[in-house]
Write a protein that holds these residues in place. Structure first.
Motif, PDB file in Angstrom:
ATOM      1  N   THR A   1      13.963  22.686  -9.841  1.00  0.00           N
ATOM      2  CA  THR A   1      13.100  21.587 -10.265  1.00  0.00           C
ATOM      3  C   THR A   1      12.062  22.130 -11.232  1.00  0.00           C
ATOM      4  O   THR A   1      11.630  23.271 -11.126  1.00  0.00           O
ATOM      5  CB  THR A   1      12.362  20.950  -9.073  1.00  0.00           C
ATOM      6  N   GLU A   2      11.664  21.273 -12.146  1.00  0.00           N
ATOM      7  CA  GLU A   2      10.604  21.674 -13.073  1.00  0.00           C
ATOM      8  C   GLU A   2       9.273  21.750 -12.332  1.00  0.00           C
ATOM      9  O   GLU A   2       8.404  22.536 -12.669  1.00  0.00           O
ATOM     10  CB  GLU A   2      10.510  20.665 -14.224  1.00  0.00           C
ATOM     11  N   SER A   3       9.140  20.921 -11.318  1.00  0.00           N
ATOM     12  CA  SER A   3       7.867  20.837 -10.605  1.00  0.00           C
ATOM     13  C   SER A   3       7.701  21.954  -9.578  1.00  0.00           C
ATOM     14  O   SER A   3       6.599  22.254  -9.165  1.00  0.00           O
ATOM     15  CB  SER A   3       7.781  19.493  -9.899  1.00  0.00           C
ATOM     16  N   GLY A   4       8.822  22.569  -9.156  1.00  0.00           N
ATOM     17  CA  GLY A   4       8.752  23.540  -8.072  1.00  0.00           C
ATOM     18  C   GLY A   4       8.642  22.849  -6.718  1.00  0.00           C
ATOM     19  O   GLY A   4       8.648  23.487  -5.676  1.00  0.00           O
ATOM     20  N   GLY A   5       8.558  21.532  -6.718  1.00  0.00           N
ATOM     21  CA  GLY A   5       8.449  20.760  -5.477  1.00  0.00           C
ATOM     22  C   GLY A   5       9.798  20.228  -5.059  1.00  0.00           C
ATOM     23  O   GLY A   5      10.832  20.762  -5.468  1.00  0.00           O
ATOM     24  N   PRO A   6       9.801  19.177  -4.234  1.00  0.00           N
ATOM     25  CA  PRO A   6      11.068  18.608  -3.776  1.00  0.00           C
ATOM     26  C   PRO A   6      11.840  17.942  -4.911  1.00  0.00           C
ATOM     27  O   PRO A   6      11.252  17.551  -5.910  1.00  0.00           O
ATOM     28  CB  PRO A   6      10.630  17.558  -2.756  1.00  0.00           C
ATOM     29  N   MET A   7      13.148  17.823  -4.757  1.00  0.00           N
ATOM     30  CA  MET A   7      13.968  17.153  -5.773  1.00  0.00           C
ATOM     31  C   MET A   7      13.770  15.639  -5.716  1.00  0.00           C
ATOM     32  O   MET A   7      13.731  14.970  -6.743  1.00  0.00           O
ATOM     33  CB  MET A   7      15.439  17.517  -5.564  1.00  0.00           C
ATOM     34  N   VAL A   8      13.668  15.118  -4.490  1.00  0.00           N
ATOM     35  CA  VAL A   8      13.419  13.675  -4.329  1.00  0.00           C
ATOM     36  C   VAL A   8      12.267  13.505  -3.345  1.00  0.00           C
ATOM     37  O   VAL A   8      12.230  14.186  -2.325  1.00  0.00           O
ATOM     38  CB  VAL A   8      14.661  12.937  -3.758  1.00  0.00           C
TER      39      VAL A   8
ATOM     40  N   GLU B   1      18.733  -0.097  -9.011  1.00  0.00           N
ATOM     41  CA  GLU B   1      17.811  -1.102  -8.466  1.00  0.00           C
ATOM     42  C   GLU B   1      16.390  -0.616  -8.738  1.00  0.00           C
ATOM     43  O   GLU B   1      16.154   0.592  -8.817  1.00  0.00           O
ATOM     44  CB  GLU B   1      17.981  -1.261  -6.943  1.00  0.00           C
ATOM     45  N   LYS B   2      15.473  -1.559  -8.809  1.00  0.00           N
ATOM     46  CA  LYS B   2      14.056  -1.206  -8.984  1.00  0.00           C
ATOM     47  C   LYS B   2      13.315  -1.440  -7.678  1.00  0.00           C
ATOM     48  O   LYS B   2      13.493  -2.487  -7.049  1.00  0.00           O
ATOM     49  CB  LYS B   2      13.426  -2.119 -10.047  1.00  0.00           C
ATOM     50  N   ILE B   3      12.489  -0.487  -7.284  1.00  0.00           N
ATOM     51  CA  ILE B   3      11.753  -0.659  -6.030  1.00  0.00           C
ATOM     52  C   ILE B   3      10.602  -1.642  -6.245  1.00  0.00           C
ATOM     53  O   ILE B   3      10.132  -1.840  -7.372  1.00  0.00           O
ATOM     54  CB  ILE B   3      11.254   0.689  -5.464  1.00  0.00           C
ATOM     55  N   ASN B   4      10.173  -2.285  -5.146  1.00  0.00           N
ATOM     56  CA  ASN B   4       9.089  -3.275  -5.226  1.00  0.00           C
ATOM     57  C   ASN B   4       7.739  -2.688  -4.854  1.00  0.00           C
ATOM     58  O   ASN B   4       6.705  -3.208  -5.233  1.00  0.00           O
ATOM     59  CB  ASN B   4       9.351  -4.455  -4.273  1.00  0.00           C
ATOM     60  N   ALA B   5       7.755  -1.643  -4.065  1.00  0.00           N
ATOM     61  CA  ALA B   5       6.491  -1.043  -3.643  1.00  0.00           C
ATOM     62  C   ALA B   5       6.754   0.392  -3.224  1.00  0.00           C
ATOM     63  O   ALA B   5       7.889   0.774  -2.940  1.00  0.00           O
ATOM     64  CB  ALA B   5       5.899  -1.834  -2.481  1.00  0.00           C
ATOM     65  N   GLY B   6       5.683   1.183  -3.185  1.00  0.00           N
ATOM     66  CA  GLY B   6       5.806   2.591  -2.843  1.00  0.00           C
ATOM     67  C   GLY B   6       6.015   3.429  -4.083  1.00  0.00           C
ATOM     68  O   GLY B   6       5.852   2.934  -5.210  1.00  0.00           O
ATOM     69  N   ARG B   7       6.355   4.667  -3.847  1.00  0.00           N
ATOM     70  CA  ARG B   7       6.580   5.587  -4.964  1.00  0.00           C
ATOM     71  C   ARG B   7       7.867   6.365  -4.718  1.00  0.00           C
ATOM     72  O   ARG B   7       8.119   6.806  -3.599  1.00  0.00           O
ATOM     73  CB  ARG B   7       5.432   6.611  -5.066  1.00  0.00           C
ATOM     74  N   LEU B   8       8.636   6.525  -5.782  1.00  0.00           N
ATOM     75  CA  LEU B   8       9.863   7.305  -5.693  1.00  0.00           C
ATOM     76  C   LEU B   8       9.852   8.313  -6.831  1.00  0.00           C
ATOM     77  O   LEU B   8       9.669   7.927  -7.992  1.00  0.00           O
ATOM     78  CB  LEU B   8      11.072   6.361  -5.811  1.00  0.00           C
ATOM     79  N   TYR B   9       9.986   9.575  -6.472  1.00  0.00           N
ATOM     80  CA  TYR B   9       9.951  10.647  -7.467  1.00  0.00           C
ATOM     81  C   TYR B   9      11.260  11.426  -7.460  1.00  0.00           C
ATOM     82  O   TYR B   9      11.809  11.727  -6.395  1.00  0.00           O
ATOM     83  CB  TYR B   9       8.842  11.658  -7.155  1.00  0.00           C
TER      84      TYR B   9
ATOM     85  N   VAL C   1      10.252   7.592 -10.745  1.00  0.00           N
ATOM     86  CA  VAL C   1      11.511   6.975 -11.172  1.00  0.00           C
ATOM     87  C   VAL C   1      11.225   5.584 -11.760  1.00  0.00           C
ATOM     88  O   VAL C   1      10.703   4.706 -11.075  1.00  0.00           O
ATOM     89  CB  VAL C   1      12.479   6.846  -9.980  1.00  0.00           C
ATOM     90  N   GLY C   2      11.545   5.406 -13.007  1.00  0.00           N
ATOM     91  CA  GLY C   2      11.487   4.070 -13.614  1.00  0.00           C
ATOM     92  C   GLY C   2      10.124   3.599 -14.080  1.00  0.00           C
ATOM     93  O   GLY C   2      10.024   2.575 -14.745  1.00  0.00           O
ATOM     94  N   TYR C   3       9.072   4.320 -13.720  1.00  0.00           N
ATOM     95  CA  TYR C   3       7.724   3.876 -14.071  1.00  0.00           C
ATOM     96  C   TYR C   3       6.881   5.023 -14.608  1.00  0.00           C
ATOM     97  O   TYR C   3       7.173   6.197 -14.364  1.00  0.00           O
ATOM     98  CB  TYR C   3       7.006   3.297 -12.843  1.00  0.00           C
ATOM     99  N   ARG C   4       5.826   4.645 -15.307  1.00  0.00           N
ATOM    100  CA  ARG C   4       4.806   5.616 -15.693  1.00  0.00           C
ATOM    101  C   ARG C   4       3.508   5.137 -15.067  1.00  0.00           C
ATOM    102  O   ARG C   4       3.214   3.946 -15.061  1.00  0.00           O
ATOM    103  CB  ARG C   4       4.663   5.658 -17.221  1.00  0.00           C
ATOM    104  N   GLU C   5       2.755   6.067 -14.505  1.00  0.00           N
ATOM    105  CA  GLU C   5       1.494   5.701 -13.858  1.00  0.00           C
ATOM    106  C   GLU C   5       0.356   6.069 -14.788  1.00  0.00           C
ATOM    107  O   GLU C   5       0.289   7.183 -15.307  1.00  0.00           O
ATOM    108  CB  GLU C   5       1.366   6.459 -12.523  1.00  0.00           C
ATOM    109  N   LYS C   6      -0.513   5.109 -15.007  1.00  0.00           N
ATOM    110  CA  LYS C   6      -1.641   5.344 -15.914  1.00  0.00           C
ATOM    111  C   LYS C   6      -2.837   4.551 -15.404  1.00  0.00           C
ATOM    112  O   LYS C   6      -2.723   3.337 -15.208  1.00  0.00           O
ATOM    113  CB  LYS C   6      -1.262   4.870 -17.329  1.00  0.00           C
TER     114      LYS C   6
END
Ligand code: ADP
Ligand code: MG
Length: 263
Positions: free
Chosen positions: A8-15, A64-72, A78-83
């Motif tokens: 992983t680029e992050s060094g963290g979990p894959m999902v 599918e697109k999630i309605n709430a929560g966060r998926l990385y 996944v699918g969004y940018r947070e700003k």
């Protein structure tokens, strides 16, 4: 197989899923999924039909697109940018770039019927990555060799058994050099005698260090090859842990009841 492990680029979990929710109309299918898939592990998801397993995989892969929560995936939303605390949907091109890193194998093999095995495998690299045809063909032939189908590269899907078609589908997913592979009941549509050859290919992939999320009813595979396992029911993770522990000594009634039916 010698597919190299993708770090992983992050060094963290894959999902990482944090309170992931997904509804279809009024029907809440995922009701706050929390889980983490480590890089290089085989992560199994088991549970009754309708519990939301496929929907969860489809959310990881932008189907599918999630309605709430966060998926990385790999530390990236996944699918969004947070700003500024707000989420903005990614553009199609950005979504396509995220999807390129994820391979998916379905219960039904979904091969292109009018293309040979090698053409199926080289299609995405040629169309999506603009890999020169000769190079893509060579690599596709290598991948088919790795899944044990060197002698079938010019066969059409209709000329192959279900197990062979599913192995072509795995080679096709690998052709894009994914850092994550998703399997949605890859052996459920197969005749019993063809299940083993597909599980063997998946096992070899796991031994190469591929990060894999596998929805399966094959408890033998989960126990032998899985590093982690979650039991899902009714859109939530009921129980999780080491597959050997969960399968041998389930803690929750719902897990016990499910396992007593499938084991
Ligand atoms: P599983 O893979 O665990 O069997 P699914 O994720 O396929 O479960 O489905 C979970 C629930 O979501 C089911 O009740 C199913 O009918 C519903 N569902 C799945 N996809 C859709 C959709 N596109 N529209 C409406 N309902 C859906
Ligand atoms: Mg399903």
């Amino acid at each position: 197989m010698s597919t190299s492990v993708k770090k992983t680029e992050s060094g963290g979990p894959m999902v990482r899923a944090e309170r992931v929710c997904k509804s279809f109309g009024h029907v809440e299918v995922l009701k706050g999924i929390d889980l983490e898939v480590k890089t290089g592990e085989v992560f199994c998801i088991v549970g009754p039909s309708g519990s939301g397993k496929s929907t969860f995989l489809r959310c990881i892969n932008h189907l599918e697109k999630i309605n709430a929560g966060r998926l990385y995936v790999d530390g990236t939303l996944v699918g969004y940018r947070e700003k500024g605390g707000k989420l903005y949907e990614l553009r199609d091109r950005e979504v396509a770039a995220q999807r390129r890193d994820i391979g998916m194998v379905f219960q039904r093999f979904n091969l292109f019927p009018h293309m040979t095995a090698v053409e199926n495998v080289m299609e995405a690299p040629v169309q999506v990555k603009r890999t020169p045809r000769a190079e893509a063909r060579k690599r596709a032939a290598e991948l088919l060799d790795r899944v044990g189908l060197a002698d079938k590269i010019d066969s059409f899907p209709a000329q192959l058994s279900g197990g062979q078609q599913q192995r072509v589908a795995i080679a096709r997913a690998l052709a894009m050099d994914p850092k994550l592979m998703l399997f949605d009941e890859p052996t459920s549509a197969l005749d019993p005698e063809l299940v083993g050859e597909v599980l063997d290919v998946m096992k070899a992939l796991a031994q190469d260090g591929m990060t894999m999320v596998v929805v399966t009813h094959e408890m033998g595979f989960a126990r032998e090859v899985g590093d982690s396992l979650v039991f899902m029911d009714g859109g939530v993770v009921v129980e999780s842990g080491n597959p050997r522990d969960v399968l041998t000594d389930p803690q929750h009634e719902r897990t016990k009841s499910f396992l007593s039916k499938v084991l």
